[in-house]
Scaffold this motif. Structure first.
Motif, PDB file in Angstrom:
ATOM      1  N   PRO A   1       0.824  -1.199   0.000  1.00  0.00           N
ATOM      2  CA  PRO A   1       0.000   0.000   0.000  1.00  0.00           C
ATOM      3  C   PRO A   1       0.864   1.257   0.000  1.00  0.00           C
ATOM      4  O   PRO A   1       1.932   1.247   0.596  1.00  0.00           O
ATOM      5  N   ASP A   2       0.358   2.287  -0.677  1.00  0.00           N
ATOM      6  CA  ASP A   2       1.122   3.527  -0.722  1.00  0.00           C
ATOM      7  C   ASP A   2       0.975   4.245   0.619  1.00  0.00           C
ATOM      8  O   ASP A   2       0.031   3.990   1.370  1.00  0.00           O
ATOM      9  N   SER A   3       1.944   5.109   0.933  1.00  0.00           N
ATOM     10  CA  SER A   3       1.914   5.775   2.233  1.00  0.00           C
ATOM     11  C   SER A   3       2.663   7.091   2.156  1.00  0.00           C
ATOM     12  O   SER A   3       3.825   7.126   1.731  1.00  0.00           O
ATOM     13  N   ARG A   4       1.991   8.152   2.586  1.00  0.00           N
ATOM     14  CA  ARG A   4       2.613   9.481   2.602  1.00  0.00           C
ATOM     15  C   ARG A   4       3.842   9.472   3.509  1.00  0.00           C
ATOM     16  O   ARG A   4       4.895  10.013   3.192  1.00  0.00           O
ATOM     17  N   GLU A   5       3.695   8.785   4.674  1.00  0.00           N
ATOM     18  CA  GLU A   5       4.797   8.776   5.651  1.00  0.00           C
ATOM     19  C   GLU A   5       5.995   7.989   5.127  1.00  0.00           C
ATOM     20  O   GLU A   5       7.144   8.346   5.378  1.00  0.00           O
ATOM     21  N   ALA A   6       5.723   6.906   4.394  1.00  0.00           N
ATOM     22  CA  ALA A   6       6.841   6.126   3.844  1.00  0.00           C
ATOM     23  C   ALA A   6       7.627   6.983   2.843  1.00  0.00           C
ATOM     24  O   ALA A   6       8.864   6.995   2.851  1.00  0.00           O
ATOM     25  N   HIS A   7       6.920   7.719   1.991  1.00  0.00           N
ATOM     26  CA  HIS A   7       7.628   8.608   1.055  1.00  0.00           C
ATOM     27  C   HIS A   7       8.370   9.714   1.809  1.00  0.00           C
ATOM     28  O   HIS A   7       9.452  10.146   1.395  1.00  0.00           O
ATOM     29  N   LYS A   8       7.788  10.140   2.925  1.00  0.00           N
ATOM     30  CA  LYS A   8       8.429  11.208   3.720  1.00  0.00           C
ATOM     31  C   LYS A   8       9.790  10.732   4.253  1.00  0.00           C
ATOM     32  O   LYS A   8      10.774  11.473   4.225  1.00  0.00           O
ATOM     33  N   VAL A   9       9.865   9.466   4.743  1.00  0.00           N
ATOM     34  CA  VAL A   9      11.156   9.002   5.278  1.00  0.00           C
ATOM     35  C   VAL A   9      12.178   8.794   4.145  1.00  0.00           C
ATOM     36  O   VAL A   9      13.367   9.077   4.319  1.00  0.00           O
ATOM     37  N   ILE A  10      11.694   8.354   2.983  1.00  0.00           N
ATOM     38  CA  ILE A  10      12.617   8.240   1.833  1.00  0.00           C
ATOM     39  C   ILE A  10      13.133   9.644   1.476  1.00  0.00           C
ATOM     40  O   ILE A  10      14.330   9.844   1.227  1.00  0.00           O
ATOM     41  N   ASP A  11      12.217  10.620   1.519  1.00  0.00           N
ATOM     42  CA  ASP A  11      12.616  11.999   1.185  1.00  0.00           C
ATOM     43  C   ASP A  11      13.655  12.543   2.169  1.00  0.00           C
ATOM     44  O   ASP A  11      14.464  13.401   1.802  1.00  0.00           O
ATOM     45  N   CYS A  12      13.615  12.066   3.431  1.00  0.00           N
ATOM     46  CA  CYS A  12      14.635  12.506   4.409  1.00  0.00           C
ATOM     47  C   CYS A  12      16.020  12.120   3.902  1.00  0.00           C
ATOM     48  O   CYS A  12      16.965  12.911   3.973  1.00  0.00           O
ATOM     49  N   LEU A  13      16.157  10.895   3.395  1.00  0.00           N
ATOM     50  CA  LEU A  13      17.456  10.444   2.876  1.00  0.00           C
ATOM     51  C   LEU A  13      17.857  11.289   1.662  1.00  0.00           C
ATOM     52  O   LEU A  13      19.001  11.742   1.554  1.00  0.00           O
TER      53      LEU A  13
ATOM     54  N   VAL B   1      17.452   3.389   4.297  1.00  0.00           N
ATOM     55  CA  VAL B   1      16.664   4.531   4.774  1.00  0.00           C
ATOM     56  C   VAL B   1      16.786   4.627   6.304  1.00  0.00           C
ATOM     57  O   VAL B   1      17.010   5.710   6.870  1.00  0.00           O
ATOM     58  N   GLU B   2      16.695   3.481   6.977  1.00  0.00           N
ATOM     59  CA  GLU B   2      16.783   3.478   8.448  1.00  0.00           C
ATOM     60  C   GLU B   2      18.119   4.051   8.931  1.00  0.00           C
ATOM     61  O   GLU B   2      18.209   4.566  10.041  1.00  0.00           O
TER      62      GLU B   2
ATOM     63  N   GLY C   1       6.397   5.820   8.943  1.00  0.00           N
ATOM     64  CA  GLY C   1       6.971   5.686   7.591  1.00  0.00           C
ATOM     65  C   GLY C   1       7.731   4.376   7.458  1.00  0.00           C
ATOM     66  O   GLY C   1       7.592   3.656   6.450  1.00  0.00           O
ATOM     67  N   ILE C   2       8.551   4.045   8.452  1.00  0.00           N
ATOM     68  CA  ILE C   2       9.329   2.811   8.386  1.00  0.00           C
ATOM     69  C   ILE C   2       8.399   1.593   8.473  1.00  0.00           C
ATOM     70  O   ILE C   2       8.546   0.623   7.705  1.00  0.00           O
ATOM     71  N   ARG C   3       7.399   1.683   9.359  1.00  0.00           N
ATOM     72  CA  ARG C   3       6.418   0.571   9.450  1.00  0.00           C
ATOM     73  C   ARG C   3       5.745   0.349   8.097  1.00  0.00           C
ATOM     74  O   ARG C   3       5.585  -0.783   7.637  1.00  0.00           O
ATOM     75  N   ASP C   4       5.393   1.447   7.458  1.00  0.00           N
ATOM     76  CA  ASP C   4       4.694   1.353   6.166  1.00  0.00           C
ATOM     77  C   ASP C   4       5.612   0.801   5.071  1.00  0.00           C
ATOM     78  O   ASP C   4       5.153   0.105   4.156  1.00  0.00           O
ATOM     79  N   LEU C   5       6.907   1.118   5.167  1.00  0.00           N
ATOM     80  CA  LEU C   5       7.837   0.521   4.188  1.00  0.00           C
ATOM     81  C   LEU C   5       7.876  -0.998   4.388  1.00  0.00           C
ATOM     82  O   LEU C   5       7.803  -1.765   3.420  1.00  0.00           O
ATOM     83  N   TYR C   6       7.983  -1.426   5.639  1.00  0.00           N
ATOM     84  CA  TYR C   6       7.970  -2.877   5.905  1.00  0.00           C
ATOM     85  C   TYR C   6       6.645  -3.517   5.467  1.00  0.00           C
ATOM     86  O   TYR C   6       6.608  -4.654   5.029  1.00  0.00           O
ATOM     87  N   ARG C   7       5.575  -2.734   5.574  1.00  0.00           N
ATOM     88  CA  ARG C   7       4.236  -3.220   5.186  1.00  0.00           C
ATOM     89  C   ARG C   7       4.236  -3.671   3.712  1.00  0.00           C
ATOM     90  O   ARG C   7       3.564  -4.621   3.354  1.00  0.00           O
TER      91      ARG C   7
END
Ligand SMILES: C[S@@+](CC[C@H](N)C(=O)[O-])C[C@H]1O[C@@H](n2cnc3c(N)ncnc32)[C@H](O)[C@@H]1O
Length: 271
Positions: free
Chosen positions: A154-166, A223-224, A244-250
Motif C-alpha cells: 500500500p502507498d503511504s505518505r509517511e513512507a515517502h516522507k522518510v525516503i525523502d529525508c534520505l 533509509v533506516e 513511515g518505516i512501518r509502512d515501508l515494511y508493510r
C-alpha cells in the motif's frame, strides 16, 4: 592525499558493510548482466567500497586486471581482506579520490562505477576526468539508483516522507539520490559516445521472496540508516518516522508490493 572525505550519508559501520555486501550479491545478476571484460584488459573500478562489487567483477572477468580505488582507507581494508579470503588475484587496490584521479591519460581499457555518482558534488566534472584516463574506444559502465523510482503498495505518505529525508540529507552533503534519471545526460555531457541506458527494475511481491528479503535488508536498511540525523535535524518527527518505516515494511508483507529502478549505462570514448 586528503583524508577529509566525510560527510558520507551512509556512514561506514559494520551494518553498512553488510548492507553493501547483501546488495551486491542479491542484485548481481540484475546489475552485472552484460558486463564482462576481455582477457588482458585493464579495468578501473571507481569507488569499490568494501569490495562487494569487486568480487563479482573479478570472478566474472578472470582474465582482466582490475585496479579498484576508493577514498576511504577503512573500506579498502575490508575490500582487500574480502578478495584475499576469496582467493581472487586479479585486483589491485589503491586509495584515491575520483575527483583527482592519480592516473595518466588513456591508462584503462574500461571503467566500472557503481553507486558513486550519487555522492559526488560535481558528477559531470568527475566523468570528464574518467574519460581522460580511458583509452579511445574504451567503455565506461555506470550503475546508479534513483530513490524517486520507489513504488509502494500500500502507498503511504509517511513512507515517502522518510525516503525523502534520505534524499534531502544526501543533497545537503552535496550528493543526489535521484541521479539515475540523469545518467544519459551526464554521460553525453561529459563527451562519451554511444551512450545507452538500460533501466533494471526490482519488483517484489510474495511470489518473489528473495527480492522481498532484499527490500528489507537493502532499501529499508539504507533509509533506516539516516534515522538519527533526520530526527535531530527535525526533518521529520519521531511518530511520522516510525509510521513511515512501518509502512515501508508493510510493502514486504503478504499483500504488499515494492518496485525500484536502477539505471545501468554504458558509453564509449570516441576513437
Ligand atoms: C554506496 S558505496 C558503493 C561501493 C561499491 N561500488 C558498491 O556498490 O558496493 C559508495 C562508495 O563511494 C566512495 N566514495 C565517495 N566519494 C568518493 C570519492 N570522491 N572518491 C572515491 N571514492 C568515493 C565511498 O567511500 C563508498 O565506498
Amino acid at each position: 592525499m586528503s583524508t577529509n572525505y566525510e560527510p558520507y550519508v551512509h556512514g561506514r559501520s559494520d551494518r553498512e558493510a553488510e548492507r553493501l555486501n547483501c546488495q551486491a550479491s542479491k542484485l548481481a545478476e540484475l546489475l552485472h548482466q552484460g558486463t564482462r571484460y576481455p582477457q588482458g584488459s585493464r579495468v578501473l573500478e571507481a569507488a569499490c567500497g568494501v569490495g562487494a562489487q569487486t568480487s563479482i567483477l573479478a570472478r566474472n572477468s578472470p582474465g582482466a586486471e582490475f585496479v579498484s580505488i576508493d577514498i576511504s582507507p577503512e573500506s579498502l581494508i575490508r575490500a582487500k581482506l574480502r578478495v584475499s579470503e576469496e582467493g581472487i588475484t586479479n585486483v589491485t587496490f589503491r586509495q584515491a579520490d575520483v575527483c583527482h584521479l592519480p592516473f595518466g591519460p588513456e591508462t584503462f581499457d574500461h571503467i566500472f562505477v557503481c553507486f558513486l555518482l550519487e555522492h559526488l558534488p560535481d558528477p559531470l566534472h568527475s566523468l570528464k576526468g574518467m574519460k581522460e584516463i580511458l583509452r579511445p574506444g574504451g567503455t565506461i559502465t555506470i550503475i546508479e539508483g534513483d530513490h524517486g523510482s520507489a513504488l509502494l503498495f500500500p502507498d503511504s505518505r509517511e513512507a515517502h516522507k522518510v525516503i525523502d529525508c534520505l534524499v534531502h540529507l544526501q543533497r545537503e552533503m552535496g550528493g543526489n539520490a535521484l541521479i539515475g534519471r540523469e545518467l544519459w545526460h551526464l554521460m553525453t555531457g561529459a563527451g562519451f559516445a554511444k551512450v545507452a541506458v538500460s533501466p533494471r527494475i526490482v519488483y517484489a511481491d510474495r511470489s518473489r521472496p528473495e527480492f522481498v528479503e532484499g527490500v528489507k535488508n537493502i532499501f529499508i536498511a539504507m533509509v533506516e540508516g539516516v534515522r538519527e540525523l533526520a530526527i535531530d535535524r527535525r526533518l521529520v518527527d519521531n511518530e511520522t518516522w516510525e509510521k513511515g518505516i512501518r509502512d515501508l515494511y508493510r510493502t514486504t508483507e503478504q499483500d504488499g508490493t515494492f518496485c525500484y529502478t536502477f539505471f545501468k549505462a554504458v558509453g564509449t570514448r570516441d576513437l
